[in-house]
Design an enzyme around this catalytic site. Structure first.
Site, PDB file in Angstrom:
ATOM      1  CE  LYS A 174      14.278   8.552 -42.674  1.00 14.39           C
ATOM      2  NZ  LYS A 174      14.045   9.600 -43.672  1.00 14.39           N
ATOM      3  CE  LYS A 244      20.102  14.606 -43.656  1.00 12.45           C
ATOM      4  NZ  LYS A 244      18.651  14.273 -43.793  1.00 12.45           N
TER       5      LYS A 244
END
Length: 294
Positions: A174, A244
């Site tokens: 991911k 992030k």
């Protein structure tokens, strides 16, 4: 492993709400959810989802899904005071749908294992629209037995489910997916700014790129739908979240001895967008950084 009679869902925000709704409507299990925001819980109640506390979910659910903003929040919810670890019981499975660092996945998995609780990292890929449609893509890091148990549940909100490897592998996939995606988004932002100043309409530019070798998912979705019209709504995947994920990618690169210069350059662009007040806008809003240059 035992039958799944009860499902818990912690975090029903932009992505979590539709995933929880799919589980409630398709699984046949009792579904309970908790979130700081009461509004999605009220909407989910119409689909049979019961509002519950974290402690109640930990006491009752056979499988517990997490959909939280960051690895830091995941660690707090699982390992912090009053968290899942304190209330869990042997035989449960915790599935983290959030995007977290690989090391967080391994740390959480090891702590839960001491109480006989299994863990899988299954961060979701694709958009809010895909979550609504039940067509997300999900790379899963888990032991084979755990993957076999949770795969049917994940397929209730995902069209593509990939067993990426052991715990932590789903997060690696991911994180790198978002690294590649948003480095491409950065290229599209630069192309729009250069093309527009050179006199080419952005929509025509991207239409032309889409039939050339620059065609991509990023072009057809982020480029044509957001960057070309400069339309960056809130309540979508924001600049702060994308930053992030890129921080996780750059840190992982450093950890394994790869200096991810592209990712680090992109982080600087995210920083500039945040400094300009665009942090809560849809992540392709990094394009606005180039629009403001003179």
């Amino acid at each position: 492993m035992s039958t799944i009679d009860s499902i818990g869902f912690i975090g029903v925000g932009v992505m979590g709400e539709p995933m929880c709704r799919h589980l409630a409507s398709k699984s046949g299990a009792r579904v309970s959810a908790c979130d700081r925001d009461p509004e999605p819980l009220h909407r989910l109640a119409a689909h049979g989802v019961r509002e519950a506390t974290l402690a109640e979910i930990a006491a009752q659910a056979d499988v517990i899904f997490l959909s939280l903003p960051s690895g830091e929040v995941v660690e707090s919810v699982v390992l912090g005071a009053g968290g899942l670890l304190e209330h869990s019981r042997a035989g449960q499975v915790v599935v983290d749908l959030s995007t977290s660092p690989r090391d967080t996945a391994k740390k959480v998995a090891a702590a839960l294992a001491e109480r006989g609780v299994r863990f899988a990292d299954a961060p979701v890929m694709r958009t809010r629209a895909a979550a609504e449609a039940g067509t997300l893509a999900v790379p899963v890091g888990a032991e084979d037995e755990v993957f076999a148990r949770i795969e049917p549940l994940i397929r209730m909100f995902a069209a593509d489910v990939i067993h990426a490897g052991g715990v932590g592998a789903g997060q690696v996939v991911k994180i790198l997916n978002n690294m590649v995606l948003y480095e491409t988004v950065l290229a599209l932002a630069e192309a729009r700014a250069i093309g527009a100043r050179a006199g080419v309409d952005p929509q025509r530019l991207f239409a032309a790129l889409s039939v050339g070798s620059a065609d991509s998912f990023a072009l057809r979705n982020h480029g044509m739908k957001a960057i070309a019209p400069l339309d960056f709504p809130e309540r979508a995947f924001p600049v702060t979240y994308a930053r992030k994920d890129l921080m996780y990618a750059a840190a992982l690169g450093d950890q394994v001895g790869v200096n991810a210069t592209g990712a680090k350059n992109l982080i600087a662009c995210f920083d500039a967008a945040i400094a300009a007040g665009h942090g809560d806008k849809y992540a392709p809003a990094i394009s606005l950084v180039f629009e403001g240059q003179t």
